[in-house]
Design a protein around this motif. Sequence first.
Motif, mmCIF file in Angstrom:
data_model
loop_
_atom_site.group_PDB
_atom_site.id
_atom_site.type_symbol
_atom_site.label_atom_id
_atom_site.label_comp_id
_atom_site.label_asym_id
_atom_site.label_seq_id
_atom_site.Cartn_x
_atom_site.Cartn_y
_atom_site.Cartn_z
ATOM 1 N N ASP A 25 0.820 -1.223 0.000
ATOM 2 C CA ASP A 25 0.000 0.000 0.000
ATOM 3 C C ASP A 25 0.855 1.275 0.000
ATOM 4 O OD1 ASP A 25 -2.154 -1.712 0.090
ATOM 5 O OD2 ASP A 25 -2.756 -1.223 2.153
ATOM 6 N N PRO A 26 1.834 1.383 -0.902
ATOM 7 C CA PRO A 26 2.695 2.571 -0.873
ATOM 8 C C PRO A 26 1.917 3.847 -1.172
ATOM 9 C CG PRO A 26 3.071 1.309 -2.876
ATOM 10 C CD PRO A 26 2.186 0.469 -2.001
ATOM 11 N N VAL A 27 2.356 4.923 -0.535
ATOM 12 C CA VAL A 27 1.687 6.213 -0.725
ATOM 13 C C VAL A 27 2.366 7.022 -1.826
ATOM 14 C CG1 VAL A 27 0.786 6.286 1.625
ATOM 15 C CG2 VAL A 27 3.032 7.272 1.159
ATOM 16 N N ARG A 28 3.454 6.478 -2.387
ATOM 17 C CA ARG A 28 4.129 7.108 -3.531
ATOM 18 C C ARG A 28 4.279 6.059 -4.622
ATOM 19 N NH1 ARG A 28 9.237 9.359 -0.080
ATOM 20 N NH2 ARG A 28 8.018 10.653 1.354
ATOM 21 N N PRO A 29 4.455 6.501 -5.869
ATOM 22 C CA PRO A 29 4.655 5.515 -6.942
ATOM 23 C C PRO A 29 5.945 4.722 -6.710
ATOM 24 C CG PRO A 29 4.151 7.692 -7.845
ATOM 25 C CD PRO A 29 4.399 7.881 -6.374
ATOM 26 N N HIS A 37 -6.340 -3.300 -0.657
ATOM 27 C CA HIS A 37 -7.732 -3.080 -1.078
ATOM 28 C C HIS A 37 -7.865 -1.768 -1.829
ATOM 29 C CE1 HIS A 37 -7.637 -0.879 2.756
ATOM 30 N NE2 HIS A 37 -8.700 -0.218 2.362
ATOM 31 N N GLY A 38 -9.042 -1.560 -2.416
ATOM 32 C CA GLY A 38 -9.218 -0.487 -3.390
ATOM 33 C C GLY A 38 -9.445 0.915 -2.864
ATOM 34 N N HIS A 39 -9.542 1.132 -1.551
ATOM 35 C CA HIS A 39 -9.736 2.501 -1.062
ATOM 36 C C HIS A 39 -8.546 3.373 -1.468
ATOM 37 C CE1 HIS A 39 -12.883 1.207 2.101
ATOM 38 N NE2 HIS A 39 -13.469 1.812 1.089
ATOM 39 N N ALA A 40 -8.876 4.624 -1.780
ATOM 40 C CA ALA A 40 -7.900 5.487 -2.449
ATOM 41 C C ALA A 40 -6.636 5.747 -1.635
ATOM 42 C CB ALA A 40 -8.564 6.807 -2.820
ATOM 43 N N ASP A 41 -6.710 5.680 -0.315
ATOM 44 C CA ASP A 41 -5.488 5.944 0.461
ATOM 45 C C ASP A 41 -4.561 4.732 0.485
ATOM 46 O OD1 ASP A 41 -7.565 4.828 1.981
ATOM 47 O OD2 ASP A 41 -6.748 5.548 3.881
ATOM 48 N N HIS A 42 -5.052 3.575 0.094
ATOM 49 C CA HIS A 42 -4.218 2.360 0.032
ATOM 50 C C HIS A 42 -3.847 2.014 -1.409
ATOM 51 C CE1 HIS A 42 -4.836 1.062 4.314
ATOM 52 N NE2 HIS A 42 -5.813 1.930 4.173
ATOM 53 N N ALA A 43 -4.772 2.232 -2.317
ATOM 54 C CA ALA A 43 -4.575 1.873 -3.729
ATOM 55 C C ALA A 43 -4.380 3.138 -4.537
ATOM 56 C CB ALA A 43 -5.790 1.103 -4.236
ATOM 57 N N ARG A 44 -3.153 3.423 -4.900
ATOM 58 C CA ARG A 44 -2.884 4.627 -5.694
ATOM 59 C C ARG A 44 -2.428 4.222 -7.083
ATOM 60 N NH1 ARG A 44 -1.827 8.988 -1.403
ATOM 61 N NH2 ARG A 44 -2.270 7.829 0.501
ATOM 62 N N ALA A 45 -2.612 5.120 -8.012
ATOM 63 C CA ALA A 45 -2.214 4.842 -9.391
ATOM 64 C C ALA A 45 -0.733 5.166 -9.576
ATOM 65 C CB ALA A 45 -3.061 5.662 -10.353
ATOM 66 N N GLY A 46 -0.114 4.603 -10.605
ATOM 67 C CA GLY A 46 1.237 5.013 -10.990
ATOM 68 C C GLY A 46 2.360 4.076 -10.590
ATOM 69 N N HIS A 47 2.033 2.879 -10.068
ATOM 70 C CA HIS A 47 3.097 1.935 -9.723
ATOM 71 C C HIS A 47 3.531 1.152 -10.967
ATOM 72 C CE1 HIS A 47 2.188 2.977 -5.661
ATOM 73 N NE2 HIS A 47 1.010 2.389 -5.650
ATOM 74 N N GLY A 48 4.697 0.495 -10.853
ATOM 75 C CA GLY A 48 5.158 -0.359 -11.942
ATOM 76 C C GLY A 48 4.321 -1.622 -12.020
ATOM 77 N N VAL A 49 4.552 -2.534 -11.076
ATOM 78 C CA VAL A 49 3.757 -3.766 -11.000
ATOM 79 C C VAL A 49 2.861 -3.682 -9.780
ATOM 80 C CG1 VAL A 49 3.828 -6.286 -10.940
ATOM 81 C CG2 VAL A 49 5.776 -5.000 -11.866
ATOM 82 N N VAL A 50 1.597 -4.078 -9.946
ATOM 83 C CA VAL A 50 0.680 -4.143 -8.808
ATOM 84 C C VAL A 50 0.231 -5.586 -8.599
ATOM 85 C CG1 VAL A 50 -1.629 -3.534 -7.985
ATOM 86 C CG2 VAL A 50 -0.159 -1.776 -8.948
ATOM 87 N N LEU A 51 0.457 -6.091 -7.400
ATOM 88 C CA LEU A 51 -0.069 -7.394 -7.000
ATOM 89 C C LEU A 51 -1.284 -7.165 -6.109
ATOM 90 C CD1 LEU A 51 3.072 -8.235 -7.440
ATOM 91 C CD2 LEU A 51 2.461 -10.117 -5.930
ATOM 92 N N ALA A 52 -2.401 -7.785 -6.457
ATOM 93 C CA ALA A 52 -3.607 -7.607 -5.640
ATOM 94 C C ALA A 52 -4.601 -8.700 -6.011
ATOM 95 C CB ALA A 52 -4.213 -6.227 -5.887
ATOM 96 N N THR A 53 -5.705 -8.766 -5.278
ATOM 97 C CA THR A 53 -6.742 -9.732 -5.636
ATOM 98 C C THR A 53 -7.365 -9.293 -6.965
ATOM 99 O OG1 THR A 53 -8.489 -8.522 -4.489
ATOM 100 C CG2 THR A 53 -7.299 -10.184 -3.194
#
Length: 337
Positions: A25-29, A37-53
């Motif tokens: 759940d990084p707060v920076r890219p 989970h998908g709430h905006a403070d945990h799920a942010r856009a702009g990462h390289g690879v995202v692992l999630a359900t």
Amino acid sequence: MIRFEDLLRPTPAGLYCPPGDFYIDPVRPVDRAVITHGHADHARAGHGVVLATPQTLAIMSERYGEEFSARREAVARGETVVANGVSISLAPAGHVLGSAQAVIRWKGVTIVVSGDYKRRRDPTCAAFEPVACNVFISEATFGLPVFTHPPDGEEIGRLVHSLTQFPERAHLVGAYALGKAQRVIRLLREAGWERPIYVHGALERLNRLYEREGVELGPILPATGLKSNALGGEVVIAPPSATQDRWARRFADPVLAFASGWMGVRARARQRGVELPLVLSDHADWPELIGTFAELRPEEIWITHGREEGLLRWCELNGQKARALRLVGYGEEEDEV
Ligand SMILES: [Zn+2]
Ligand SMILES: [Zn+2]
């Protein structure tokens, strides 16, 4: 044995796993992110690879568009992926659709990052699954004994009762777009409310996603293009901010309700002019938090975002080793879209 901090440590960008070279759940890219989970403070856009359900990935593309990350890796329930020798699996957290605890294993040590979680039943997502671990990382949103939430059925019952009491007034319910809105709708259906439920446009896409994932919401209609005061005795659900702005003026003298764990605090309800506060929380309350600690009995508990002091004190009194992580960048409730 390794030190726990060798496997996972707090950094300004979020929890970092040095051997696996990923963040949770990084707060920076970042290059590699595990998202709980998908709430905006945990799920942010702009990462390289995202692992999630798969559900969390679907929620992220719904909110940010298909290009929310360079690459994505769906981790289904029961599946384990290995990153540089560190194994990662995702166990249900009971928070919102797709929410998961990240279970990190390396050299005989297991750390569970629960993200946000709750223990009571939620008809819109899989129940929290306790996972034995050396370190359990817990949120502390409602980490004080005063936060003991009433049963959901009671709260929804008060809404249904008000609808019969004030059949000429629209019942405008503020509910966050991801999770809370769909849960209020499901709970209404379980309480026998079969009439169409009217929703603000901001909820439509996530509602459809929930339905695609098998959460049946029943008849839903858009709350637009209506004559003012057309919805007497009906339920209208909107993001909390919309209930406070011009959008809400189309309803003459509505009963203003708000579904949130914070509605247990009278001053907060009064501040927002909420006539019908509904204490419905997606976060564990005090009994759920300490019940989870007592059930898991990990070697260490690391506490993050919220009210740490009461939980640290409880741990001390109960011979449980614990520390506060003081991560920054996570809200006390989901921010709004
Ligand atoms: Zn959350
Ligand atoms: Zn959170």
